[in-house]
Write an enzyme that holds these catalytic residues in place. Sequence first.
Site, PDB file in Angstrom:
ATOM      1  N   SER A   1       0.859  -1.174   0.000  1.00  0.00           N
ATOM      2  CA  SER A   1       0.000   0.000   0.000  1.00  0.00           C
ATOM      3  C   SER A   1       0.904   1.236   0.000  1.00  0.00           C
ATOM      4  O   SER A   1       2.103   1.118   0.277  1.00  0.00           O
ATOM      5  CB  SER A   1      -0.861  -0.024   1.272  1.00  0.00           C
ATOM      6  OG  SER A   1      -1.396   1.249   1.540  1.00  0.00           O
TER       7      SER A   1
ATOM      8  N   TYR B   1       4.569   0.455  -3.454  1.00  0.00           N
ATOM      9  CA  TYR B   1       4.360  -0.598  -4.451  1.00  0.00           C
ATOM     10  C   TYR B   1       5.716  -1.114  -4.960  1.00  0.00           C
ATOM     11  O   TYR B   1       5.877  -2.304  -5.226  1.00  0.00           O
ATOM     12  CB  TYR B   1       3.512  -0.086  -5.619  1.00  0.00           C
ATOM     13  CG  TYR B   1       2.153   0.469  -5.206  1.00  0.00           C
ATOM     14  CD1 TYR B   1       1.498   0.003  -4.069  1.00  0.00           C
ATOM     15  CD2 TYR B   1       1.525   1.452  -5.963  1.00  0.00           C
ATOM     16  CE1 TYR B   1       0.255   0.501  -3.701  1.00  0.00           C
ATOM     17  CE2 TYR B   1       0.282   1.955  -5.611  1.00  0.00           C
ATOM     18  CZ  TYR B   1      -0.345   1.484  -4.472  1.00  0.00           C
ATOM     19  OH  TYR B   1      -1.570   1.977  -4.107  1.00  0.00           O
TER      20      TYR B   1
ATOM     21  N   HIS C   1      -3.480   1.532 -13.560  1.00  0.00           N
ATOM     22  CA  HIS C   1      -3.284   0.116 -13.915  1.00  0.00           C
ATOM     23  C   HIS C   1      -2.040  -0.078 -14.782  1.00  0.00           C
ATOM     24  O   HIS C   1      -1.238  -0.976 -14.534  1.00  0.00           O
ATOM     25  CB  HIS C   1      -4.512  -0.440 -14.653  1.00  0.00           C
ATOM     26  CG  HIS C   1      -5.695  -0.639 -13.750  1.00  0.00           C
ATOM     27  ND1 HIS C   1      -6.928  -1.047 -14.200  1.00  0.00           N
ATOM     28  CD2 HIS C   1      -5.834  -0.480 -12.408  1.00  0.00           C
ATOM     29  CE1 HIS C   1      -7.769  -1.144 -13.181  1.00  0.00           C
ATOM     30  NE2 HIS C   1      -7.124  -0.784 -12.083  1.00  0.00           N
TER      31      HIS C   1
ATOM     32  N   LYS D   1      -9.957  -4.733 -14.034  1.00  0.00           N
ATOM     33  CA  LYS D   1     -10.582  -4.139 -15.219  1.00  0.00           C
ATOM     34  C   LYS D   1     -10.869  -2.664 -14.945  1.00  0.00           C
ATOM     35  O   LYS D   1     -11.109  -2.323 -13.787  1.00  0.00           O
ATOM     36  CB  LYS D   1     -11.862  -4.867 -15.629  1.00  0.00           C
ATOM     37  CG  LYS D   1     -12.808  -5.322 -14.512  1.00  0.00           C
ATOM     38  CD  LYS D   1     -13.406  -4.359 -13.582  1.00  0.00           C
ATOM     39  CE  LYS D   1     -14.296  -3.272 -14.047  1.00  0.00           C
ATOM     40  NZ  LYS D   1     -14.846  -2.434 -12.949  1.00  0.00           N
TER      41      LYS D   1
ATOM     42  N   ARG E   1     -13.074   7.542  -6.623  1.00  0.00           N
ATOM     43  CA  ARG E   1     -12.735   6.812  -7.837  1.00  0.00           C
ATOM     44  C   ARG E   1     -13.819   6.839  -8.917  1.00  0.00           C
ATOM     45  O   ARG E   1     -13.521   6.929 -10.101  1.00  0.00           O
ATOM     46  CB  ARG E   1     -12.430   5.354  -7.443  1.00  0.00           C
ATOM     47  CG  ARG E   1     -11.922   4.504  -8.536  1.00  0.00           C
ATOM     48  CD  ARG E   1     -11.614   3.117  -8.061  1.00  0.00           C
ATOM     49  NE  ARG E   1     -12.770   2.287  -7.783  1.00  0.00           N
ATOM     50  CZ  ARG E   1     -13.634   1.843  -8.693  1.00  0.00           C
ATOM     51  NH1 ARG E   1     -13.486   2.164  -9.954  1.00  0.00           N
ATOM     52  NH2 ARG E   1     -14.647   1.072  -8.342  1.00  0.00           N
TER      53      ARG E   1
HETATM   54  N1  LIG Z   1     -13.773  -7.047 -10.548  1.00  0.00           N
HETATM   55  C1  LIG Z   1     -14.632  -6.403  -9.792  1.00  0.00           C
HETATM   56  O1  LIG Z   1     -15.669  -6.935  -9.405  1.00  0.00           O
HETATM   57  C2  LIG Z   1     -14.336  -5.011  -9.363  1.00  0.00           C
HETATM   58  C3  LIG Z   1     -15.130  -4.398  -8.396  1.00  0.00           C
HETATM   59  C4  LIG Z   1     -14.773  -3.138  -7.972  1.00  0.00           C
HETATM   60  C5  LIG Z   1     -13.670  -2.505  -8.511  1.00  0.00           C
HETATM   61  N2  LIG Z   1     -12.935  -3.110  -9.477  1.00  0.00           N
HETATM   62  C6  LIG Z   1     -11.749  -2.440 -10.058  1.00  0.00           C
HETATM   63  O2  LIG Z   1     -10.749  -2.386  -9.065  1.00  0.00           O
HETATM   64  C7  LIG Z   1     -10.083  -1.153  -9.101  1.00  0.00           C
HETATM   65  C8  LIG Z   1     -10.104  -0.562  -7.687  1.00  0.00           C
HETATM   66  O3  LIG Z   1     -11.423  -0.370  -7.266  1.00  0.00           O
HETATM   67  P1  LIG Z   1     -11.811  -0.218  -5.704  1.00  0.00           P
HETATM   68  O4  LIG Z   1     -13.274  -0.026  -5.682  1.00  0.00           O
HETATM   69  O5  LIG Z   1     -11.225  -1.287  -4.917  1.00  0.00           O
HETATM   70  O6  LIG Z   1     -11.090   1.176  -5.377  1.00  0.00           O
HETATM   71  P2  LIG Z   1     -10.676   1.749  -3.950  1.00  0.00           P
HETATM   72  O7  LIG Z   1     -11.453   1.112  -2.854  1.00  0.00           O
HETATM   73  O8  LIG Z   1     -10.730   3.223  -4.089  1.00  0.00           O
HETATM   74  O9  LIG Z   1      -9.183   1.252  -3.779  1.00  0.00           O
HETATM   75  C9  LIG Z   1      -8.199   1.601  -4.664  1.00  0.00           C
HETATM   76  C10 LIG Z   1      -6.871   1.593  -3.922  1.00  0.00           C
HETATM   77  O10 LIG Z   1      -5.907   2.087  -4.847  1.00  0.00           O
HETATM   78  C11 LIG Z   1      -4.851   2.700  -4.131  1.00  0.00           C
HETATM   79  N3  LIG Z   1      -4.501   3.980  -4.779  1.00  0.00           N
HETATM   80  C12 LIG Z   1      -3.321   4.252  -5.378  1.00  0.00           C
HETATM   81  N4  LIG Z   1      -3.286   5.485  -5.842  1.00  0.00           N
HETATM   82  C13 LIG Z   1      -4.468   6.046  -5.523  1.00  0.00           C
HETATM   83  C14 LIG Z   1      -5.011   7.343  -5.715  1.00  0.00           C
HETATM   84  N5  LIG Z   1      -4.332   8.324  -6.329  1.00  0.00           N
HETATM   85  N6  LIG Z   1      -6.234   7.576  -5.243  1.00  0.00           N
HETATM   86  C15 LIG Z   1      -6.945   6.601  -4.642  1.00  0.00           C
HETATM   87  N7  LIG Z   1      -6.472   5.354  -4.422  1.00  0.00           N
HETATM   88  C16 LIG Z   1      -5.242   5.089  -4.856  1.00  0.00           C
HETATM   89  C17 LIG Z   1      -5.326   2.884  -2.691  1.00  0.00           C
HETATM   90  O11 LIG Z   1      -4.634   1.938  -1.921  1.00  0.00           O
HETATM   91  P3  LIG Z   1      -3.361   2.321  -1.013  1.00  0.00           P
HETATM   92  O12 LIG Z   1      -3.462   3.757  -0.669  1.00  0.00           O
HETATM   93  O13 LIG Z   1      -3.520   1.417   0.144  1.00  0.00           O
HETATM   94  O14 LIG Z   1      -2.148   2.020  -1.809  1.00  0.00           O
HETATM   95  C18 LIG Z   1      -6.798   2.506  -2.727  1.00  0.00           C
HETATM   96  O15 LIG Z   1      -7.210   1.856  -1.540  1.00  0.00           O
HETATM   97  C19 LIG Z   1     -10.760  -0.324 -10.163  1.00  0.00           C
HETATM   98  O16 LIG Z   1      -9.986  -0.283 -11.332  1.00  0.00           O
HETATM   99  C20 LIG Z   1     -12.071  -1.028 -10.452  1.00  0.00           C
HETATM  100  O17 LIG Z   1     -12.466  -0.980 -11.815  1.00  0.00           O
HETATM  101  C21 LIG Z   1     -13.241  -4.357  -9.888  1.00  0.00           C
END
Ligand SMILES: NC(=O)c1ccc[n+]([C@@H]2O[C@H](COP(=O)([O-])OP(=O)(O)OC[C@H]3O[C@@H](n4cnc5c(N)ncnc54)[C@H](OP(=O)(O)O)[C@@H]3O)[C@@H](O)[C@H]2O)c1
Length: 336
Positions: free
Chosen positions: A47, A69, A90, A108, A176
């Site tokens: 993280s 990372y 990504h 994705k 996001r």
């Molecule tokens: N396959 C599925 O079912 C599914 C479902 C939801 C989302 N997704 C995909 O997964 C990805 C993440 O989604 P999520 O809903 O998990 O997002 P999230 O809860 O906002 O988490 C994203 C993580 O990315 C890191 N990060 C790094 N740079 C960042 C920035 N500038 N701003 C915010 N966060 C940053 C943070 O972790 P650290 O700060 O801890 O490093 C954050 O906790 C997206 O691309 C989305 O399309 C897929």
Amino acid sequence: MNTSTLQPRQSRARHINWGIIAPGRIAGKFAQDLLLASGARLHAVASRSLEKAAAFAERYSAPHAFGSYEALLDCPDLDVVYIASPHAFHCEHALLCLERGIAVLCEKPLAMNAGQVEKMIATARRKNTFLMEAMWTRFFPLMKQTIELVKSGAIGDLRTIRADFGFHSKDTPDGRTFSKALGGGSILDVGIYPVFLTLILMGKPEKITVHATHTATGVDESCSMTLHYAGNRMAQLYSSVVTQTAVEAWIYGTKGRIHLPSRFHHPKQLTYGDYYSAETTFHHPYPGNGYQFEIEEVMSCLRQDKKESEKMPLALSLELMEVLDEIVRLAGVTYE
Ligand SMILES: NC(=O)c1ccc[n+]([C@@H]2O[C@H](COP(=O)([O-])OP(=O)(O)OC[C@H]3O[C@@H](n4cnc5c(N)ncnc54)[C@H](OP(=O)(O)O)[C@@H]3O)[C@@H](O)[C@H]2O)c1
């Protein structure tokens, strides 16, 4: 052959050591499902905050936690990294791993545009390293059945797909789903699922028409897409980050139809039949969130030393991104 050459292979077949980059919401669900995949081990978490990485690692019993990372890349015994950062990162985060020859499963959409996807694919090939988009929909048993039913002609000639994915996001404008800098908007976040379903059943469209509404942050709020094909075929698709829709898919042929009820992108039920007789319903319940199917696919590929998945090949991810690029362009959204 002596036993010392056999032992490492046997132990590699038993366990695959996973790393996670960006332990946010989806990474938590993914970590839960790692426990359901035979031979998967959460080995390391990275993280931007060491404290957060350590808490996540403790929750899911991972032995290593890193506060950046980049630091994860030096972790010993790492087999594959799952990237769960916002879309906008990504490409950057996947390239970090691929350049070091570390296998990648990336959330994705694989990137923000086709140019980035091409760069990722070229790097994976140059480094002879595994890369796959975490398009989990592809790996559900009922998705396989859907593809087989369509191919077998069970519903006649495929004519129309209607599919939607709308949800009510509780994100703040800089979160996001709404932030342009993070790749926000409904098309890339959830529109990708109906578009993917259409792509695997109908291929690439000849023409696309789009109507979109926009958020104050400048990304698409809701989007209605029609994909046009030769042979009287079309797909009517919808996505939204403000309206909670049914999240269903209807697949119509000249003889009958297939229905994947909510939520079609990780199906537990499928109904099909011809238009004039009783329908058949299949149920396929599964434990957990459903990420174990894509996890199993990655591990199967790694164990066979494959550099990409035959079910979710890189050419398909590129095609998907090219179609999304065009939809985003027609929706009047531009990312930096
Ligand atoms: N396959 C599925 O079912 C599914 C479902 C939801 C989302 N997704 C995909 O997964 C990805 C993440 O989604 P999520 O809903 O998990 O997002 P999230 O809860 O906002 O988490 C994203 C993580 O990315 C890191 N990060 C790094 N740079 C960042 C920035 N500038 N701003 C915010 N966060 C940053 C943070 O972790 P650290 O700060 O801890 O490093 C954050 O906790 C997206 O691309 C989305 O399309 C897929």
